[in-house]
Design a protein around this motif. Structure first.
Motif, PDB file in Angstrom:
ATOM      1  N   LEU A 150       0.994  -1.141   0.084  1.00 43.98           N
ATOM      2  CA  LEU A 150      -0.061   0.007   0.027  1.00 43.98           C
ATOM      3  C   LEU A 150       0.658   1.184  -0.016  1.00 43.98           C
ATOM      4  O   LEU A 150       1.504   1.525   1.009  1.00 43.98           O
ATOM      5  CB  LEU A 150      -0.823   0.043   1.293  1.00 43.98           C
ATOM      6  CG  LEU A 150      -1.968   1.146   1.165  1.00 43.98           C
ATOM      7  CD1 LEU A 150      -2.897   1.342   0.337  1.00 43.98           C
ATOM      8  CD2 LEU A 150      -2.571   1.023   2.843  1.00 43.98           C
ATOM      9  N   GLY A 151       0.872   1.845  -1.079  1.00 39.73           N
ATOM     10  CA  GLY A 151       1.886   2.977  -1.235  1.00 39.73           C
ATOM     11  C   GLY A 151       0.956   3.867  -2.228  1.00 39.73           C
ATOM     12  O   GLY A 151       0.306   3.484  -3.007  1.00 39.73           O
ATOM     13  N   LEU A 152       1.819   5.047  -2.628  1.00 41.73           N
ATOM     14  CA  LEU A 152       1.446   5.958  -3.745  1.00 41.73           C
ATOM     15  C   LEU A 152       2.296   5.871  -4.780  1.00 41.73           C
ATOM     16  O   LEU A 152       3.647   5.918  -4.919  1.00 41.73           O
ATOM     17  CB  LEU A 152       1.577   7.400  -3.155  1.00 41.73           C
ATOM     18  CG  LEU A 152       1.255   8.571  -4.263  1.00 41.73           C
ATOM     19  CD1 LEU A 152       0.058   8.645  -4.645  1.00 41.73           C
ATOM     20  CD2 LEU A 152       1.626   9.920  -3.517  1.00 41.73           C
ATOM     21  N   SER A 153       1.899   5.031  -5.978  1.00 44.24           N
ATOM     22  CA  SER A 153       2.977   4.813  -6.992  1.00 44.24           C
ATOM     23  C   SER A 153       3.637   5.772  -7.591  1.00 44.24           C
ATOM     24  O   SER A 153       4.748   5.723  -7.990  1.00 44.24           O
ATOM     25  CB  SER A 153       1.884   4.073  -8.180  1.00 44.24           C
ATOM     26  OG  SER A 153       1.315   2.865  -7.291  1.00 44.24           O
ATOM     27  N   SER A 154       3.001   7.309  -7.541  1.00 44.78           N
ATOM     28  CA  SER A 154       4.144   8.170  -8.020  1.00 44.78           C
ATOM     29  C   SER A 154       5.143   8.740  -7.004  1.00 44.78           C
ATOM     30  O   SER A 154       5.853   9.386  -7.388  1.00 44.78           O
ATOM     31  CB  SER A 154       3.267   9.289  -8.679  1.00 44.78           C
ATOM     32  OG  SER A 154       2.637  10.056  -7.452  1.00 44.78           O
ATOM     33  N   ALA A 155       5.155   7.955  -5.695  1.00 47.08           N
ATOM     34  CA  ALA A 155       6.154   8.454  -4.856  1.00 47.08           C
ATOM     35  C   ALA A 155       7.057   7.380  -4.618  1.00 47.08           C
ATOM     36  O   ALA A 155       7.379   6.961  -3.369  1.00 47.08           O
ATOM     37  CB  ALA A 155       5.343   8.570  -3.354  1.00 47.08           C
ATOM     38  N   ASN A 156       7.340   6.849  -5.547  1.00 45.86           N
ATOM     39  CA  ASN A 156       8.721   5.877  -5.644  1.00 45.86           C
ATOM     40  C   ASN A 156      10.019   6.880  -5.986  1.00 45.86           C
ATOM     41  O   ASN A 156       9.997   6.843  -7.083  1.00 45.86           O
ATOM     42  CB  ASN A 156       8.635   4.595  -6.497  1.00 45.86           C
ATOM     43  CG  ASN A 156       8.028   3.258  -5.764  1.00 45.86           C
ATOM     44  OD1 ASN A 156       8.305   3.110  -4.753  1.00 45.86           O
ATOM     45  ND2 ASN A 156       6.883   3.085  -6.539  1.00 45.86           N
ATOM     46  N   ILE A 157      10.541   7.151  -4.817  1.00 46.14           N
ATOM     47  CA  ILE A 157      11.429   8.269  -5.306  1.00 46.14           C
ATOM     48  C   ILE A 157      12.644   8.135  -4.429  1.00 46.14           C
ATOM     49  O   ILE A 157      12.580   7.210  -3.406  1.00 46.14           O
ATOM     50  CB  ILE A 157      11.006   9.875  -5.102  1.00 46.14           C
ATOM     51  CG1 ILE A 157      10.661  10.315  -4.052  1.00 46.14           C
ATOM     52  CG2 ILE A 157      10.083  10.043  -6.248  1.00 46.14           C
ATOM     53  CD1 ILE A 157      10.157  11.654  -3.950  1.00 46.14           C
ATOM     54  N   THR A 158      13.958   8.780  -4.652  1.00 45.93           N
ATOM     55  CA  THR A 158      15.072   8.757  -3.880  1.00 45.93           C
ATOM     56  C   THR A 158      15.072   9.723  -2.901  1.00 45.93           C
ATOM     57  O   THR A 158      14.230  10.662  -3.033  1.00 45.93           O
ATOM     58  CB  THR A 158      16.524   8.936  -4.450  1.00 45.93           C
ATOM     59  OG1 THR A 158      16.533  10.340  -5.162  1.00 45.93           O
ATOM     60  CG2 THR A 158      16.570   7.930  -5.533  1.00 45.93           C
ATOM     61  N   LYS A 159      15.821   9.593  -1.768  1.00 51.34           N
ATOM     62  CA  LYS A 159      15.941  10.681  -0.709  1.00 51.34           C
ATOM     63  C   LYS A 159      16.244  12.255  -1.176  1.00 51.34           C
ATOM     64  O   LYS A 159      15.649  13.075  -0.831  1.00 51.34           O
ATOM     65  CB  LYS A 159      16.842  10.199   0.212  1.00 51.34           C
ATOM     66  CG  LYS A 159      16.230   9.170   1.124  1.00 51.34           C
ATOM     67  CD  LYS A 159      17.144   9.268   2.631  1.00 51.34           C
ATOM     68  CE  LYS A 159      17.675   7.990   2.665  1.00 51.34           C
ATOM     69  NZ  LYS A 159      18.502   7.900   3.951  1.00 51.34           N
ATOM     70  N   ILE A 160      17.114  12.261  -2.383  1.00 50.84           N
ATOM     71  CA  ILE A 160      17.552  13.617  -2.650  1.00 50.84           C
ATOM     72  C   ILE A 160      16.416  14.187  -3.554  1.00 50.84           C
ATOM     73  O   ILE A 160      16.145  15.323  -3.501  1.00 50.84           O
ATOM     74  CB  ILE A 160      18.837  13.508  -3.483  1.00 50.84           C
ATOM     75  CG1 ILE A 160      19.396  14.895  -3.676  1.00 50.84           C
ATOM     76  CG2 ILE A 160      18.800  12.664  -4.736  1.00 50.84           C
ATOM     77  CD1 ILE A 160      19.818  15.628  -2.621  1.00 50.84           C
ATOM     78  N   GLU A 161      15.631  13.288  -4.361  1.00 52.55           N
ATOM     79  CA  GLU A 161      14.524  13.796  -4.935  1.00 52.55           C
ATOM     80  C   GLU A 161      13.518  14.366  -4.018  1.00 52.55           C
ATOM     81  O   GLU A 161      12.617  15.337  -4.501  1.00 52.55           O
ATOM     82  CB  GLU A 161      13.842  12.586  -5.850  1.00 52.55           C
ATOM     83  CG  GLU A 161      14.799  12.234  -7.403  1.00 52.55           C
ATOM     84  CD  GLU A 161      14.336  10.986  -7.969  1.00 52.55           C
ATOM     85  OE1 GLU A 161      14.703  11.020  -9.073  1.00 52.55           O
ATOM     86  OE2 GLU A 161      13.533  10.345  -7.117  1.00 52.55           O
ATOM     87  N   LEU A 162      13.315  13.840  -3.127  1.00 52.94           N
ATOM     88  CA  LEU A 162      12.241  14.177  -2.152  1.00 52.94           C
ATOM     89  C   LEU A 162      12.742  15.583  -1.446  1.00 52.94           C
ATOM     90  O   LEU A 162      11.986  16.657  -1.227  1.00 52.94           O
ATOM     91  CB  LEU A 162      12.208  13.087  -0.906  1.00 52.94           C
ATOM     92  CG  LEU A 162      11.251  13.766   0.245  1.00 52.94           C
ATOM     93  CD1 LEU A 162       9.608  14.092  -0.255  1.00 52.94           C
ATOM     94  CD2 LEU A 162      11.389  12.580   1.301  1.00 52.94           C
ATOM     95  N   ALA A 163      13.973  15.733  -1.083  1.00 50.06           N
ATOM     96  CA  ALA A 163      14.302  16.861  -0.612  1.00 50.06           C
ATOM     97  C   ALA A 163      14.219  18.056  -1.687  1.00 50.06           C
ATOM     98  O   ALA A 163      13.976  19.079  -1.299  1.00 50.06           O
ATOM     99  CB  ALA A 163      16.043  16.994  -0.277  1.00 50.06           C
ATOM    100  N   LYS A 164      14.407  17.849  -2.977  1.00 44.64           N
ATOM    101  CA  LYS A 164      14.429  18.711  -4.061  1.00 44.64           C
ATOM    102  C   LYS A 164      12.908  19.061  -4.219  1.00 44.64           C
ATOM    103  O   LYS A 164      12.561  20.232  -4.650  1.00 44.64           O
ATOM    104  CB  LYS A 164      14.987  18.288  -5.329  1.00 44.64           C
ATOM    105  CG  LYS A 164      16.313  18.311  -5.299  1.00 44.64           C
ATOM    106  CD  LYS A 164      16.936  17.610  -6.811  1.00 44.64           C
ATOM    107  CE  LYS A 164      18.565  17.675  -6.711  1.00 44.64           C
ATOM    108  NZ  LYS A 164      19.075  16.978  -7.539  1.00 44.64           N
ATOM    109  N   LYS A 165      11.867  18.124  -3.811  1.00 48.30           N
ATOM    110  CA  LYS A 165      10.462  18.571  -4.041  1.00 48.30           C
ATOM    111  C   LYS A 165      10.179  19.474  -3.123  1.00 48.30           C
ATOM    112  O   LYS A 165       9.701  20.459  -3.314  1.00 48.30           O
ATOM    113  CB  LYS A 165       9.780  17.222  -3.656  1.00 48.30           C
ATOM    114  CG  LYS A 165       9.143  16.374  -5.075  1.00 48.30           C
ATOM    115  CD  LYS A 165       8.395  15.280  -4.884  1.00 48.30           C
ATOM    116  CE  LYS A 165       8.005  14.575  -5.951  1.00 48.30           C
ATOM    117  NZ  LYS A 165       7.184  15.104  -6.912  1.00 48.30           N
ATOM    118  N   ILE A 166      10.757  19.395  -1.735  1.00 52.40           N
ATOM    119  CA  ILE A 166      10.719  20.269  -0.735  1.00 52.40           C
ATOM    120  C   ILE A 166      11.114  21.585  -1.115  1.00 52.40           C
ATOM    121  O   ILE A 166      10.427  22.749  -0.816  1.00 52.40           O
ATOM    122  CB  ILE A 166      11.149  19.747   0.753  1.00 52.40           C
ATOM    123  CG1 ILE A 166      10.314  18.507   1.152  1.00 52.40           C
ATOM    124  CG2 ILE A 166      10.965  20.929   1.707  1.00 52.40           C
ATOM    125  CD1 ILE A 166      11.100  17.723   2.098  1.00 52.40           C
TER     126      ILE A 166
END
Ligand SMILES: NC(=O)c1ccc[n+]([C@@H]2O[C@H](COP(=O)([O-])OP(=O)(O)OC[C@H]3O[C@@H](n4cnc5c(N)ncnc54)[C@H](O)[C@@H]3O)[C@@H](O)[C@H]2O)c1
Length: 311
Positions: A232-248
């Motif tokens: 159970l997860g959001l399929s568009s949210a399989n990302i790396t930690k650095i990609e997450l930081a860049k989203k923020i």
């Protein structure tokens, strides 16, 4: 209207789930020792259909009595997270594993159990490959091990559903800021800096309100879903930690991101996860990371009250 028991219903997921189940007209009993936020259920005590027991799930006799009165049992009470279990090894096994086997042993034919486990059982995934429900589980912490062991017991019973959750994000009545997205946004807001260890480690995420929706979907469609395990997860949210930081950083333009090169993160989770199985049954998580980040920025900007994390 269903009669539903939630253990740990005062927790991060539980307080949001209990609120929504009551809003939909169900009769909900919560047992929780309220170890962290004592006020997470305050907004619900006036509800006639809400019953609260301030108790310990290690009291198996009490649990037997409470459980038999409910059609659905959703055991959320646990020592959650690798560091907490490492600190309290014996209790972790009792609360995370033995309490579940106890509930299962006493399950009546008409009773149904919905179990939440972590997908951290996938440990370190293979390169360029998505883990699915048939991938081998190789948990890398005692927390992961107790949750996988409990899931194995749950699987032996037909009237059960297990969800392997991605890391949850978003605001709750009982807030946690140790979860990766929540933690990054909190640091971004408070310190204007995120330092990222192992920037290319892959992770996956799901908004807390999508978790609640999935559980309600599984109550409504129990027969269609039962006897199975689902990621159970959001399929568009399989990302790396650095990609997450860049989203923020897209929403907090002045944010500084520092990647730490030669230091290992104690959290070794590194994998992508497929949600195709639950999606084929009709449930798709929809709340995006951008939406959750926007929500969390407001929460951490406005609310400076101390968050009591699990460790
Ligand atoms: N949040 C996530 O990202 C995530 C991911 C995967 C799985 N899960 C699972 O979901 C469930 C809930 O997690 P959460 O994030 O809401 O954690 P949480 O720590 O906020 O909630 C756990 C609740 O259980 C209660 N509790 C703990 N031990 C107890 C005991 N002995 N007796 C009575 N109550 C007790 C605590 O007071 C707390 O309210 C857990 O089973 C966890 O393993 C969570």
């Amino acid at each position: 209207m269903k009669k539903i028991l939630i253990t740990g219903g005062g927790g991060y997921i539980g307080s949001m789930l209990t609120t929504e189940l009551l809003r939909l007209g169900n009769e909900v009993t919560v047992i929780d020792a309220l170890k962290y936020d004592k006020g997470s259920l305050d907004h619900l005590f006036y509800e006639k259909k809400f019953k609260f027991i301030n108790g310990d799930i290690k009291n198996f006799e009490l649990m037997k009595k409470i459980a038999e009165k409910n059609e659905f049992i959703i055991p959320l009470a646990a020592l959650v997270g690798a560091p907490l279990c490492q600190k309290n090894k014996k209790e972790a096994v009792i609360v995370n594993y033995e309490s579940i086997t106890n509930l299962l042993q006493n399950l009546k034919t008409k009773q149904k159990l919905i179990y939440l486990t972590t997908n951290s059982g996938y440990g370190v995934g293979e390169k360029n490959k998505f883990c699915n429900e048939n991938s081998i589980l190789k948990p890398i912490s005692l927390y992961g091990q107790t949750k996988c062991d409990a899931e194995n017991e749950v699987k032996r019973f037909k009237n059960t559903i297990s969800f392997r959750l991605a890391t949850v994000f978003g605001a709750s009545y009982r807030m946690r800021s140790d979860l990766l997205v929540n933690n990054f946004v909190q640091r971004a807001v408070n310190e204007n800096l995120i330092d990222v260890y192992e920037p290319n480690f892959r992770r996956n995420f799901i908004h807390i309100r999508d978790v609640v929706k999935a559980i309600i979907f599984s109550i409504k469609n129990f027969n269609k879903l039962k006897s199975e395990v689902y990621n159970l997860g959001l399929s568009s949210a399989n990302i790396t930690k650095i990609e997450l930081a860049k989203k923020i950083k897209k929403q907090l333009k002045n944010l500084k991101i520092k990647t730490i090169k030669n230091k290992a993160d104690p959290d070794k989770r590194d994998y992508f996860v497929s949600n195709a199985k639950i999606e084929s049954k009709g449930f798709v998580a929809k709340i995006t990371l951008d939406q959750g980040i926007r929500e969390l920025i407001q929460v951490f900007k406005n609310n400076k009250k101390k968050i009591i994390n699990n460790y």
